[in-house]
Design an enzyme around this catalytic site. Structure first.
Site, PDB file in Angstrom:
ATOM      1  N   GLY A 111       0.809  -1.207  -0.094  1.00 22.21           N
ATOM      2  CA  GLY A 111      -0.040  -0.019  -0.024  1.00 22.21           C
ATOM      3  C   GLY A 111       0.985   1.152   0.013  1.00 22.21           C
ATOM      4  O   GLY A 111       2.063   1.271   0.376  1.00 22.21           O
ATOM      5  N   VAL A 137       3.356   1.224   2.802  1.00 26.14           N
ATOM      6  CA  VAL A 137       2.942  -0.041   3.680  1.00 26.14           C
ATOM      7  C   VAL A 137       3.421  -1.355   3.044  1.00 26.14           C
ATOM      8  O   VAL A 137       3.232  -1.476   1.792  1.00 26.14           O
ATOM      9  CB  VAL A 137       1.543  -0.251   3.912  1.00 26.14           C
ATOM     10  N   LYS A 189       4.035   0.318   8.435  1.00 21.60           N
ATOM     11  CA  LYS A 189       3.688   1.560   7.661  1.00 21.60           C
ATOM     12  C   LYS A 189       4.917   2.544   7.746  1.00 21.60           C
ATOM     13  O   LYS A 189       5.186   2.967   9.044  1.00 21.60           O
ATOM     14  CB  LYS A 189       2.454   1.929   8.169  1.00 21.60           C
ATOM     15  N   ASP A 209     -12.263  10.003  10.189  1.00 17.24           N
ATOM     16  CA  ASP A 209     -12.082   9.558   8.754  1.00 17.24           C
ATOM     17  C   ASP A 209     -12.776   8.169   8.619  1.00 17.24           C
ATOM     18  O   ASP A 209     -12.106   7.392   8.120  1.00 17.24           O
ATOM     19  CB  ASP A 209     -10.861   9.731   8.423  1.00 17.24           C
TER      20      ASP A 209
END
Length: 262
Positions: free
Chosen positions: A16, A23, A38, A133
């Site tokens: 990611g 990530v 991450k 979020d």
């Protein structure tokens, strides 16, 4: 790369990429288990607000641990250039991908997602944290298909009458009071969860437009509709829950705890 991180984990492929970091899948020889790492480039964070978010996210995640439906942080490593957060690995598709693939969910399927999501949100709120979020991209699933709420980069401390300010979130899912420039409460998360429920049941968002500005205008109007063609198989109880979660009047909007009891 942190020497301590390299000592404890074998870094594997990239899985990611975000605005400030990447990530990776990583493997712990000691635990004999895969995790996600991450890695955030600290040098890319020129904005003080972004730096504050970087410092806050691991603190928030550590405070909320352990919870079965919140992504757990396993370790934090830091070097001169980067901050590395090792977390549980969610290697199944996220809710965004599942909605894209399915189009819409049957009511029982939507309920099986909404219950653990609301449990995670309620846990955040009990501990004085607003996620800010909540969206399908941040609702992930591990290899056992357990839901995990992720990405606390926009989280803020709340509770004890403390209001929040600042426009954060994602256009389709953001609550109207966030856009209004007024102080708001943790109930912004309930609005966002309600929008997720609507999208799961309908296959389309309740407020939309051709641009972010048009979407924001629709959110601010808050004109919640249930088109007969789309909602003909949705129960009155589900529609009533949606009205109580996607409610412009914050005083009448359900809390996460209240929504769980319906």
């Amino acid at each position: 790369m942190s020497e301590a991180l390299k000592r404890d984990y074998q870094l594997c492929e990239e899985i990611g990429r975000g605005r400030f970091g990447t990530v990776f899948r990583c493997f712990s020889p000691v635990a004999e288990e895969f995790f996600a790492c991450k890695s955030i480039n600290k040098r890319a964070l020129s904005d003080p607000v972004d730096r504050e978010c970087l410092e806050k996210e691991p603190k928030v995640m550590s405070l909320l641990a352990p919870h079965p439906h919140i992504l757990q942080i396993v370790g934090i490593y830091e070097d001169e250039a980067s901050l590395h957060m090792v977390m549980e690995l969610c290697d199944s598709s996220d809710l965004f991908a599942r909605i894209n693939n399915q189009g819409f969910f049957h009511e029982s399927e939507a309920a099986s997602v909404m219950k653990p999501l609301l449990e995670a949100i309620a846990h955040c709120h009990r501990n004085g944290v607003a996620h800010r979020d909540i969206k399908p991209d941040n609702v992930m699933f591990d290899s056992r298909q357990r839901l995990k709420l992720a990405d606390f980069g926009s989280a803020e401390w709340c509770g004890e009458g403390r209001g929040m300010k600042g426009v954060v979130g994602t256009p389709y899912y953001v609550a109207p009071e966030v856009l209004s420039g007024i102080e708001y409460t943790e109930k912004v998360d309930v609005w966002s969860a309600g929008v997720i429920l609507y999208v799961m049941l309908a296959g389309v968002p309740p407020f939309y437009g051709d641009s972010a500005a048009e979407i924001f205008e629709a959110v601010l109007r808050g004109n919640l509709r249930f088109p007969t063609r789309i909602f003909r198989t949705v129960s009155p109880a589900a529609k009533d829950l949606l009205r109580k979660m996607i409610c412009k009047d914050v005083s009448r909007r359900l809390s996460a705890e209240q929504a769980l009891k319906i």
